[in-house]
Design a protein around this motif. Sequence first.
Motif, PDB file in Angstrom:
ATOM      1  N   PRO A 269       0.813  -1.225   0.000  1.00 45.25           N
ATOM      2  CA  PRO A 269       0.000   0.000   0.000  1.00 45.25           C
ATOM      3  C   PRO A 269       0.848   1.277   0.000  1.00 45.25           C
ATOM      4  CG  PRO A 269       0.075  -0.941   2.202  1.00 45.25           C
ATOM      5  CD  PRO A 269       0.787  -1.908   1.305  1.00 45.25           C
ATOM      6  N   GLY A 270       2.135   1.147   0.311  1.00 45.16           N
ATOM      7  CA  GLY A 270       2.984   2.326   0.466  1.00 45.16           C
ATOM      8  C   GLY A 270       3.473   2.854  -0.861  1.00 45.16           C
ATOM      9  N   THR A 271       2.571   3.454  -1.618  1.00 41.59           N
ATOM     10  CA  THR A 271       2.919   3.977  -2.931  1.00 41.59           C
ATOM     11  C   THR A 271       1.952   5.092  -3.280  1.00 41.59           C
ATOM     12  OG1 THR A 271       3.495   3.286  -5.187  1.00 41.59           O
ATOM     13  CG2 THR A 271       1.509   2.296  -4.220  1.00 41.59           C
ATOM     14  N   GLY A 272       2.319   5.928  -4.239  1.00 44.53           N
ATOM     15  CA  GLY A 272       1.549   7.140  -4.501  1.00 44.53           C
ATOM     16  C   GLY A 272       0.220   6.918  -5.187  1.00 44.53           C
ATOM     17  N   THR A 273       0.133   5.900  -6.053  1.00 39.48           N
ATOM     18  CA  THR A 273      -1.095   5.671  -6.818  1.00 39.48           C
ATOM     19  C   THR A 273      -1.498   4.202  -6.759  1.00 39.48           C
ATOM     20  OG1 THR A 273       0.333   5.532  -8.776  1.00 39.48           O
ATOM     21  CG2 THR A 273      -0.848   7.588  -8.456  1.00 39.48           C
ATOM     22  N   PRO A 274      -1.921   3.726  -5.582  1.00 40.49           N
ATOM     23  CA  PRO A 274      -2.291   2.312  -5.449  1.00 40.49           C
ATOM     24  C   PRO A 274      -3.528   1.979  -6.275  1.00 40.49           C
ATOM     25  CG  PRO A 274      -2.918   3.549  -3.470  1.00 40.49           C
ATOM     26  CD  PRO A 274      -2.138   4.492  -4.337  1.00 40.49           C
ATOM     27  N   GLU A 275      -3.553   0.742  -6.797  1.00 40.48           N
ATOM     28  CA  GLU A 275      -4.705   0.253  -7.575  1.00 40.48           C
ATOM     29  C   GLU A 275      -4.983  -1.174  -7.122  1.00 40.48           C
ATOM     30  OE1 GLU A 275      -6.085   2.293  -9.710  1.00 40.48           O
ATOM     31  OE2 GLU A 275      -4.508   3.558 -10.592  1.00 40.48           O
ATOM     32  N   ILE A 276      -6.214  -1.453  -6.746  1.00 44.47           N
ATOM     33  CA  ILE A 276      -6.544  -2.820  -6.330  1.00 44.47           C
ATOM     34  C   ILE A 276      -6.499  -3.759  -7.535  1.00 44.47           C
ATOM     35  CG2 ILE A 276      -7.938  -2.032  -4.389  1.00 44.47           C
ATOM     36  CD1 ILE A 276     -10.391  -3.059  -6.133  1.00 44.47           C
ATOM     37  N   GLY A 277      -6.519  -5.058  -7.255  1.00 47.83           N
ATOM     38  CA  GLY A 277      -6.555  -6.045  -8.341  1.00 47.83           C
ATOM     39  C   GLY A 277      -5.189  -6.311  -8.945  1.00 47.83           C
ATOM     40  N   GLY A 278      -4.154  -6.147  -8.177  1.00 49.62           N
ATOM     41  CA  GLY A 278      -2.796  -6.255  -8.716  1.00 49.62           C
ATOM     42  C   GLY A 278      -2.126  -7.587  -8.476  1.00 49.62           C
ATOM     43  N   LEU A 279      -0.837  -7.634  -8.758  1.00 51.74           N
ATOM     44  CA  LEU A 279      -0.054  -8.856  -8.620  1.00 51.74           C
ATOM     45  C   LEU A 279       0.163  -9.171  -7.145  1.00 51.74           C
ATOM     46  CD1 LEU A 279       2.850  -8.191 -11.166  1.00 51.74           C
ATOM     47  CD2 LEU A 279       0.745  -9.466 -11.573  1.00 51.74           C
ATOM     48  N   VAL A 302      10.788   1.406  -8.546  1.00 50.53           N
ATOM     49  CA  VAL A 302      10.340   2.775  -8.255  1.00 50.53           C
ATOM     50  C   VAL A 302       9.032   2.804  -7.466  1.00 50.53           C
ATOM     51  CG1 VAL A 302      11.491   3.743 -10.293  1.00 50.53           C
ATOM     52  CG2 VAL A 302       9.117   2.933 -10.469  1.00 50.53           C
ATOM     53  N   GLU A 303       8.727   4.003  -6.984  1.00 50.91           N
ATOM     54  CA  GLU A 303       7.435   4.365  -6.387  1.00 50.91           C
ATOM     55  C   GLU A 303       7.184   3.777  -4.998  1.00 50.91           C
ATOM     56  OE1 GLU A 303       5.378   6.656  -7.528  1.00 50.91           O
ATOM     57  OE2 GLU A 303       5.999   6.921  -9.632  1.00 50.91           O
ATOM     58  N   VAL A 304       8.239   3.369  -4.298  1.00 51.91           N
ATOM     59  CA  VAL A 304       8.076   2.997  -2.891  1.00 51.91           C
ATOM     60  C   VAL A 304       7.976   4.292  -2.083  1.00 51.91           C
ATOM     61  CG1 VAL A 304       9.152   1.935  -0.878  1.00 51.91           C
ATOM     62  CG2 VAL A 304       9.353   0.831  -3.124  1.00 51.91           C
ATOM     63  N   ALA A 305       6.816   4.532  -1.485  1.00 46.68           N
ATOM     64  CA  ALA A 305       6.603   5.721  -0.650  1.00 46.68           C
ATOM     65  C   ALA A 305       6.298   5.232   0.771  1.00 46.68           C
ATOM     66  CB  ALA A 305       5.459   6.571  -1.207  1.00 46.68           C
ATOM     67  N   PRO A 306       7.346   5.068   1.556  1.00 45.30           N
ATOM     68  CA  PRO A 306       7.209   4.302   2.798  1.00 45.30           C
ATOM     69  C   PRO A 306       6.215   4.871   3.804  1.00 45.30           C
ATOM     70  CG  PRO A 306       9.385   5.349   2.627  1.00 45.30           C
ATOM     71  CD  PRO A 306       8.716   5.521   1.315  1.00 45.30           C
ATOM     72  N   GLN A 307       5.979   6.159   3.760  1.00 41.80           N
ATOM     73  CA  GLN A 307       5.134   6.746   4.814  1.00 41.80           C
ATOM     74  C   GLN A 307       3.667   6.368   4.709  1.00 41.80           C
ATOM     75  OE1 GLN A 307       6.479   8.097   2.235  1.00 41.80           O
ATOM     76  NE2 GLN A 307       5.919  10.222   1.912  1.00 41.80           N
ATOM     77  N   TYR A 308       3.251   5.741   3.580  1.00 36.39           N
ATOM     78  CA  TYR A 308       1.858   5.310   3.473  1.00 36.39           C
ATOM     79  C   TYR A 308       1.664   3.876   3.945  1.00 36.39           C
ATOM     80  CZ  TYR A 308       1.751   9.522   0.683  1.00 36.39           C
ATOM     81  OH  TYR A 308       1.882  10.818   0.272  1.00 36.39           O
ATOM     82  N   ASP A 309       2.682   3.285   4.527  1.00 34.33           N
ATOM     83  CA  ASP A 309       2.576   1.906   4.995  1.00 34.33           C
ATOM     84  C   ASP A 309       3.312   1.756   6.317  1.00 34.33           C
ATOM     85  OD1 ASP A 309       2.509  -0.776   5.454  1.00 34.33           O
ATOM     86  OD2 ASP A 309       3.507  -1.362   3.589  1.00 34.33           O
ATOM     87  N   ALA A 310       2.555   1.931   7.404  1.00 35.32           N
ATOM     88  CA  ALA A 310       3.165   1.867   8.734  1.00 35.32           C
ATOM     89  C   ALA A 310       3.693   0.475   9.051  1.00 35.32           C
ATOM     90  CB  ALA A 310       2.154   2.311   9.795  1.00 35.32           C
ATOM     91  N   THR A 311       3.228  -0.556   8.321  1.00 32.76           N
ATOM     92  CA  THR A 311       3.695  -1.919   8.605  1.00 32.76           C
ATOM     93  C   THR A 311       5.081  -2.200   8.032  1.00 32.76           C
ATOM     94  OG1 THR A 311       2.870  -2.929   6.557  1.00 32.76           O
ATOM     95  CG2 THR A 311       1.304  -2.736   8.381  1.00 32.76           C
ATOM     96  N   THR A 312       5.569  -1.357   7.120  1.00 29.01           N
ATOM     97  CA  THR A 312       6.811  -1.538   6.342  1.00 29.01           C
ATOM     98  C   THR A 312       6.735  -2.696   5.345  1.00 29.01           C
ATOM     99  OG1 THR A 312       8.113  -2.993   7.818  1.00 29.01           O
ATOM    100  CG2 THR A 312       8.214  -0.613   8.244  1.00 29.01           C
ATOM    101  N   ASN A 313       5.554  -3.271   5.146  1.00 26.83           N
ATOM    102  CA  ASN A 313       5.451  -4.377   4.181  1.00 26.83           C
ATOM    103  C   ASN A 313       5.859  -3.952   2.776  1.00 26.83           C
ATOM    104  OD1 ASN A 313       4.623  -6.219   6.033  1.00 26.83           O
ATOM    105  ND2 ASN A 313       2.473  -6.212   5.454  1.00 26.83           N
ATOM    106  N   THR A 314       5.527  -2.721   2.398  1.00 21.12           N
ATOM    107  CA  THR A 314       5.863  -2.265   1.047  1.00 21.12           C
ATOM    108  C   THR A 314       7.376  -2.223   0.848  1.00 21.12           C
ATOM    109  OG1 THR A 314       3.886  -0.884   1.093  1.00 21.12           O
ATOM    110  CG2 THR A 314       5.485  -0.435  -0.657  1.00 21.12           C
ATOM    111  N   VAL A 315       8.081  -1.699   1.852  1.00 21.12           N
ATOM    112  CA  VAL A 315       9.533  -1.606   1.746  1.00 21.12           C
ATOM    113  C   VAL A 315      10.142  -3.009   1.717  1.00 21.12           C
ATOM    114  CG1 VAL A 315      11.552  -0.428   2.631  1.00 21.12           C
ATOM    115  CG2 VAL A 315       9.300   0.446   3.192  1.00 21.12           C
TER     116      VAL A 315
END
Length: 337
Positions: A269-279, A302-315
């Motif tokens: 979820p930690g990204t600027g333009t999330p879209e459901i239905g993804g990989l 690209v496009e890892v925006a860590p502050q939108y994911d408090a769990t750090t799962n995106t990073v």
Amino acid sequence: MTKLSLDELRAKYGEADGGAVYDPRFRRVAERLFSADGQRSFPYSGIPTLLKAPLRAVDWMAPDLERLEIALIGVPMDLGVTNRSGSRFGPRALRAIERIGPYNHVLDCMPTYELRVADIAQSHADIEHHVRKVVDAGVIPVSVGGDHSISLPLLKAVAKHGPVGMIHIDAHCDTSGSFEGCKFHHGGPFRRAVLDGALDPSRTIQIGIRGSSEFLWEFSYETGMTVIHADEIDTIGMAGVIERSRAVAGDGPTYLTFDVDSLDPAFAPGTGTPEIGGLSTREAQALLRGLIGLNLVGADLVEVAPQYDATTNTVQAGAQMLFEILSLFVGESRGRR
Ligand SMILES: [Mn+2]
């Protein structure tokens, strides 16, 4: 293998440290990680770098240094975003993730040990100029953004002998025109790359496309890029997606770009333009591993925006994808095709 008795198992494993590994395939992994007395370096120790690669500062090209094969490059730039900013914090956040790798059991390689790789000084200003120096030194740039607009200067830096092909994994085709009078935003780098002669659309495949922006992507279709939407993947199957990707890219020089928003927001979820239905992360790993042996001349994540994911799962997922990408270059250097 004969089954050992309990006494034999106790004799063999009772006092064994983590580095005592007997299978020859895995012993070479353990030998690289553990010292003779069974010690390993703590995953949380030392200066954090991308995938724990050695750090090289601005003098990375000094003649006394061994020539690198791969430069991991942080590009903390997100001035091209059209909505939520924050991917400028991506490279630093990825550096802070520990224990990614070092062993890739599917591709049977240890990329940070088998490649001469380093995390080199960050590029703050002139990305193309900086990365061209890397390319001119015969080193392959693997960059961590930053928003997707950075792929334009990165592509221009690697395409010095003419347009390259591209495997593009993303929720968006990123081939739109100007927004608010600006051509260089993160929704349009691949239109510019074609127009600037850096990208060959007939050797370009875009995978995972979805969301509500399909009306913006006609440039992809008009120029003959292959587009695989997220909703087609179950029907085609990941093996089919890999086959198409390999066929489109062919043997020529190919760039790999991975937008973390290709992953479903359930994973990233930690990204600027999330879209459901993804990989899923498992699908993305399978896709990347399926690209082994392609003639890759550069890559970015690209496009890892860590502050939108408090769990750090995106990073975490981003760092893991970077590891998968780096593993592809071990195959390259071994001539595995
Ligand atoms: Mn993108």
